[in-house]
Design an enzyme around this catalytic site. Structure first.
Site, PDB file in Angstrom:
ATOM      1  CD  GLU A  44      46.509  34.415  38.028  1.00  0.00           C
ATOM      2  OE1 GLU A  44      46.279  35.762  37.676  1.00  0.00           O
ATOM      3  OE2 GLU A  44      45.478  33.974  38.660  1.00  0.00           O
TER       4      GLU A  44
ATOM      5  CG  HIS B 138      43.650  33.813  42.431  1.00  0.00           C
ATOM      6  ND1 HIS B 138      43.101  35.191  42.681  1.00  0.00           N
ATOM      7  CD2 HIS B 138      43.992  33.851  41.109  1.00  0.00           C
ATOM      8  CE1 HIS B 138      43.063  35.961  41.568  1.00  0.00           C
ATOM      9  NE2 HIS B 138      43.429  35.018  40.557  1.00  0.00           N
TER      10      HIS B 138
ATOM     11  CG  HIS C 261      38.681  35.676  39.072  1.00  0.00           C
ATOM     12  ND1 HIS C 261      38.723  35.544  37.586  1.00  0.00           N
ATOM     13  CD2 HIS C 261      39.913  35.700  39.475  1.00  0.00           C
ATOM     14  CE1 HIS C 261      40.121  35.580  37.230  1.00  0.00           C
ATOM     15  NE2 HIS C 261      40.758  35.380  38.243  1.00  0.00           N
TER      16      HIS C 261
ATOM     17  CE1 TYR D  27      32.639  36.318  64.696  1.00  0.00           C
ATOM     18  CE2 TYR D  27      31.225  37.710  63.407  1.00  0.00           C
ATOM     19  CZ  TYR D  27      31.375  37.023  64.390  1.00  0.00           C
ATOM     20  OH  TYR D  27      30.296  36.824  65.478  1.00  0.00           O
TER      21      TYR D  27
ATOM     22  CG  HIS E 126      42.936  39.416  39.106  1.00  0.00           C
ATOM     23  ND1 HIS E 126      44.529  39.268  38.472  1.00  0.00           N
ATOM     24  CD2 HIS E 126      42.482  38.182  39.032  1.00  0.00           C
ATOM     25  CE1 HIS E 126      44.564  38.154  38.383  1.00  0.00           C
ATOM     26  NE2 HIS E 126      43.402  37.379  38.735  1.00  0.00           N
TER      27      HIS E 126
END
Length: 195
Positions: free
Chosen positions: A75, A94, A96, A121, A161
């Site tokens: 990715e 990144h 999940h 926030y 995802h």
């Protein structure tokens, strides 16, 4: 003062272990990267945040060309799109994470600002979180969809995802990711309660 490569690696490893130990990611499902002296250091393909070490990073050019024997995460184009977006971005995370993924299933989310600001926030730390339509992880279709949205928001939620979050450095990206997940948790709980 600019951090050394060793300091950046040490910080990245700490962030990875912290995220894994608190259930923000599992198995080999997450990836992270940071910039250093014109190169991107990204977690190697198949690496696990729970056991990540400094040796588990692959170096690539700012065009995505591998510079060593380590194979970068599939990715990496998501990370590259963010580095190309702004020279202020120095790291990308990144995962999940559970509540961000749950929230991504809610129908009718706004494309450019999908997580409500029930607390101030998220906007203070990160800004807006845009949605990216579901495409198979690691696919060219996903990278194309991400690039189409990359200028529209500050952070991103890949549908079904998980989140993709940039920062000035790894700790900044970590704080932004934590705020996104917490905001998604609050939004999800309120949504379930019908509020």
């Amino acid at each position: 003062m600019e951090q050394t490569l060793e300091q950046k690696l040490e910080q990245a490893v700490w962030v990875a272990h912290s995220l894994f130990e608190r259930g923000r990611t599992a198995g080999s499902s997450a990836n992270m990267s940071f910039c250093h002296e014109g190169r991107i250091y990204i977690t190697a393909s198949g690496s696990c945040f729970g056991t990540l070490g400094a040796e588990d990073f692959a170096a690539i050019t700012m065009e995505g060309k591998p510079l060593g024997e380590q194979k970068p995460s599939k990715e990496w184009p998501l990370h590259l799109a963010l580095y190309e977006k702004s020279p202020e971005i120095g790291a990308v995370l990144h995962t999940h994470s559970c509540y961000a993924v749950l929230w991504s299933f809610v129908p009718g989310l706004p494309e450019q600002d999908c997580i409500p600001d029930h607390t101030p926030y998220l906007k203070m730390k990160l800004g807006t979180v845009g949605t990216v339509p579901y495409e198979k992880p690691g696919s060219q279709a996903l990278f194309d969809a991400f690039r189409q949205r990359v200028e529209q928001s500050d952070g991103f939620l890949l549908k079904n995802h998980g989140p993709v979050v940039p920062g000035k450095d790894m700790m900044d990206a970590f704080y932004c990711l934590e705020e996104l997940e917490e905001s998604a948790r609050i939004a999800w709980e309120l949504f379930r309660a019908g509020l």
